[in-house]
Scaffold this motif. Structure first.
Motif, PDB file in Angstrom:
ATOM      1  N   GLY A 249       0.748  -1.508  -0.127  1.00  0.00           N
ATOM      2  CA  GLY A 249       0.445  -0.274   0.086  1.00  0.00           C
ATOM      3  C   GLY A 249       1.117   1.200   0.223  1.00  0.00           C
ATOM      4  N   HIS A 250       1.760   1.245   0.859  1.00  0.00           N
ATOM      5  CA  HIS A 250       2.615   2.655   1.243  1.00  0.00           C
ATOM      6  C   HIS A 250       3.424   2.225   0.080  1.00  0.00           C
ATOM      7  CE1 HIS A 250       1.224   3.776   4.333  1.00  0.00           C
ATOM      8  NE2 HIS A 250       1.356   2.567   5.170  1.00  0.00           N
ATOM      9  N   GLY A 251       3.783   1.065  -1.076  1.00  0.00           N
ATOM     10  CA  GLY A 251       5.245   1.480  -2.060  1.00  0.00           C
ATOM     11  C   GLY A 251       4.284   1.964  -2.985  1.00  0.00           C
ATOM     12  N   ALA A 252       3.050   2.017  -3.237  1.00  0.00           N
ATOM     13  CA  ALA A 252       2.517   2.438  -4.392  1.00  0.00           C
ATOM     14  C   ALA A 252       2.326   3.671  -4.436  1.00  0.00           C
ATOM     15  CB  ALA A 252       0.849   2.029  -4.783  1.00  0.00           C
TER      16      ALA A 252
ATOM     17  N   ASP B   5      14.523 -11.840  -0.165  1.00  0.00           N
ATOM     18  CA  ASP B   5      14.970 -10.583  -1.427  1.00  0.00           C
ATOM     19  C   ASP B   5      14.057  -9.305  -1.212  1.00  0.00           C
ATOM     20  OD1 ASP B   5      15.974 -12.662  -3.037  1.00  0.00           O
ATOM     21  OD2 ASP B   5      14.583 -12.747  -5.127  1.00  0.00           O
ATOM     22  N   ILE B   6      12.260  -9.326  -0.669  1.00  0.00           N
ATOM     23  CA  ILE B   6      12.075  -8.796   0.204  1.00  0.00           C
ATOM     24  C   ILE B   6      12.868  -7.358   0.808  1.00  0.00           C
ATOM     25  CG2 ILE B   6      10.236  -6.869   0.928  1.00  0.00           C
ATOM     26  CD1 ILE B   6       8.643  -9.625  -0.358  1.00  0.00           C
ATOM     27  N   TYR B   7      14.049  -8.326   2.042  1.00  0.00           N
ATOM     28  CA  TYR B   7      14.431  -7.350   2.551  1.00  0.00           C
ATOM     29  C   TYR B   7      15.564  -7.026   2.580  1.00  0.00           C
ATOM     30  CZ  TYR B   7      17.673  -7.665   6.765  1.00  0.00           C
ATOM     31  OH  TYR B   7      19.018  -7.590   8.012  1.00  0.00           O
ATOM     32  N   ALA B   8      16.227  -7.789   1.106  1.00  0.00           N
ATOM     33  CA  ALA B   8      17.900  -7.080   0.961  1.00  0.00           C
ATOM     34  C   ALA B   8      17.507  -5.547   0.183  1.00  0.00           C
ATOM     35  CB  ALA B   8      18.662  -7.857   0.137  1.00  0.00           C
ATOM     36  N   ASP B   9      16.633  -5.785  -0.884  1.00  0.00           N
ATOM     37  CA  ASP B   9      15.755  -4.684  -1.124  1.00  0.00           C
ATOM     38  C   ASP B   9      15.386  -3.914   0.297  1.00  0.00           C
ATOM     39  OD1 ASP B   9      16.399  -5.534  -3.532  1.00  0.00           O
ATOM     40  OD2 ASP B   9      13.936  -5.464  -3.964  1.00  0.00           O
ATOM     41  N   LEU B  10      14.672  -3.680   0.403  1.00  0.00           N
ATOM     42  CA  LEU B  10      14.417  -2.601   1.643  1.00  0.00           C
ATOM     43  C   LEU B  10      15.133  -2.109   2.234  1.00  0.00           C
ATOM     44  CD1 LEU B  10      10.353  -3.677   3.009  1.00  0.00           C
ATOM     45  CD2 LEU B  10      11.165  -2.460   0.931  1.00  0.00           C
ATOM     46  N   GLN B  11      16.250  -2.782   3.103  1.00  0.00           N
ATOM     47  CA  GLN B  11      17.722  -2.699   4.051  1.00  0.00           C
ATOM     48  C   GLN B  11      18.495  -1.854   3.000  1.00  0.00           C
ATOM     49  OE1 GLN B  11      18.385  -2.705   6.190  1.00  0.00           O
ATOM     50  NE2 GLN B  11      17.556  -3.822   8.005  1.00  0.00           N
ATOM     51  N   ARG B  12      18.966  -2.195   1.596  1.00  0.00           N
ATOM     52  CA  ARG B  12      19.566  -1.035   0.673  1.00  0.00           C
ATOM     53  C   ARG B  12      18.881  -0.064   0.634  1.00  0.00           C
ATOM     54  NH1 ARG B  12      20.493  -4.576  -3.272  1.00  0.00           N
ATOM     55  NH2 ARG B  12      18.368  -4.328  -4.111  1.00  0.00           N
ATOM     56  N   GLY B  13      17.522   0.525   0.803  1.00  0.00           N
ATOM     57  CA  GLY B  13      16.725   1.675   0.481  1.00  0.00           C
ATOM     58  C   GLY B  13      16.982   2.467   2.164  1.00  0.00           C
TER      59      GLY B  13
ATOM     60  N   PHE C 109       9.947  -1.695  -6.809  1.00  0.00           N
ATOM     61  CA  PHE C 109       8.517  -1.514  -5.776  1.00  0.00           C
ATOM     62  C   PHE C 109       7.729  -2.227  -7.328  1.00  0.00           C
ATOM     63  CE2 PHE C 109       3.895  -0.869  -6.483  1.00  0.00           C
ATOM     64  CZ  PHE C 109       3.759  -0.787  -5.157  1.00  0.00           C
ATOM     65  N   ASP C 110       8.147  -1.711  -8.307  1.00  0.00           N
ATOM     66  CA  ASP C 110       8.200  -1.274  -9.977  1.00  0.00           C
ATOM     67  C   ASP C 110       8.060  -2.793 -10.300  1.00  0.00           C
ATOM     68  OD1 ASP C 110       6.557   0.810  -9.120  1.00  0.00           O
ATOM     69  OD2 ASP C 110       7.539   2.573 -10.747  1.00  0.00           O
TER      70      ASP C 110
ATOM     71  N   HIS D 115      10.594  -5.286  -8.699  1.00  0.00           N
ATOM     72  CA  HIS D 115      11.678  -6.458  -8.339  1.00  0.00           C
ATOM     73  C   HIS D 115      10.115  -6.757  -6.524  1.00  0.00           C
ATOM     74  CE1 HIS D 115      14.547  -9.192  -5.933  1.00  0.00           C
ATOM     75  NE2 HIS D 115      14.481  -9.894  -6.518  1.00  0.00           N
ATOM     76  N   TRP D 116      10.899  -5.899  -5.901  1.00  0.00           N
ATOM     77  CA  TRP D 116      10.455  -6.319  -4.467  1.00  0.00           C
ATOM     78  C   TRP D 116       8.736  -6.746  -4.309  1.00  0.00           C
ATOM     79  CZ3 TRP D 116       7.206  -3.777  -1.215  1.00  0.00           C
ATOM     80  CH2 TRP D 116       7.490  -1.918  -1.493  1.00  0.00           C
ATOM     81  N   GLY D 117       8.396  -5.302  -4.819  1.00  0.00           N
ATOM     82  CA  GLY D 117       6.587  -5.575  -4.805  1.00  0.00           C
ATOM     83  C   GLY D 117       6.170  -6.361  -6.186  1.00  0.00           C
ATOM     84  N   ARG D 118       6.286  -6.989  -6.222  1.00  0.00           N
ATOM     85  CA  ARG D 118       5.920  -8.383  -7.444  1.00  0.00           C
ATOM     86  C   ARG D 118       6.213  -9.664  -6.807  1.00  0.00           C
ATOM     87  NH1 ARG D 118       6.274  -7.788 -13.838  1.00  0.00           N
ATOM     88  NH2 ARG D 118       6.480  -5.294 -12.816  1.00  0.00           N
ATOM     89  N   HIS D 119       7.675  -9.896  -5.814  1.00  0.00           N
ATOM     90  CA  HIS D 119       7.435 -10.704  -4.787  1.00  0.00           C
ATOM     91  C   HIS D 119       6.785 -10.493  -3.729  1.00  0.00           C
ATOM     92  CE1 HIS D 119      10.986 -12.819  -6.436  1.00  0.00           C
ATOM     93  NE2 HIS D 119      11.908 -11.666  -6.460  1.00  0.00           N
TER      94      HIS D 119
END
Length: 151
Positions: A40-43, A105-113, A132-133, A135-139
């Motif tokens: 929701g917030h990623g969108a 994968d979600i964790y790694a992408d969020l942590q990088r940010g 979000f658009d 990689h991690w959003g699809r997962h």
């Protein structure tokens, strides 16, 4: 940038949950709520250009590596469709999803940010929005769908 604050909080909550729950504890409500919150917030993340910020990323430390643990050993694998609009009138191609790998994968992408957030907020927002658009959003959506089917 106030619209980004709820996403940052959601990303921090998700990462804290991953770090503190090495195995599935039987309660699906928490991961479902965390993933729904992220989606929701990623969108709502804004489109930004990290080149607009003059800060260099050279001094940004690497994000932490997630632990390789099995979070959902009882139902780790699930079926998913990579593009639900391909082959609408034919059989869509099914793929094998892996909840543990997807959460990693979600964790790694969020942590990088989150690491970027402390040094270069525009870069962090760009990382999260792009992820979000693409990689991690699809997962997150795939895992959320799989977990909802287990309720």
């Amino acid at each position: 940038m106030n619209q980004v604050a709820p996403f940052v909080a959601a990303a921090q909550r998700f990462c804290t949950w991953v770090e503190s729950h090495p195995t599935y504890d039987g309660d699906l409500r928490v991961p479902i709520a965390l993933l729904a919150d992220l989606i929701g917030h990623g969108a709502q993340l804004p489109n930004v250009d990290p080149a607009d910020d003059d800060d260099s990323d050279e001094d940004v430390p690497a994000p932490p590596t997630p632990r390789k643990t099995v979070l959902f050993s009882d139902f780790q694998y699930y079926r998913c469709v990579s593009n639900p609009f391909d082959g609408i009138y034919d059989d869509p191609s099914l793929e094998l999803g892996d909840i543990t790998d997807d959460i990693g994968d979600i964790y790694a992408d969020l942590q990088r940010g989150l690491v970027h957030w402390e040094h270069n907020q525009l870069r962090a927002i760009w990382e999260w929005k792009f992820g979000f658009d693409h990689h991690w959003g699809r997962h997150a959506a795939s895992v959320l769908n799989a977990l909802l089917s287990k309720l």
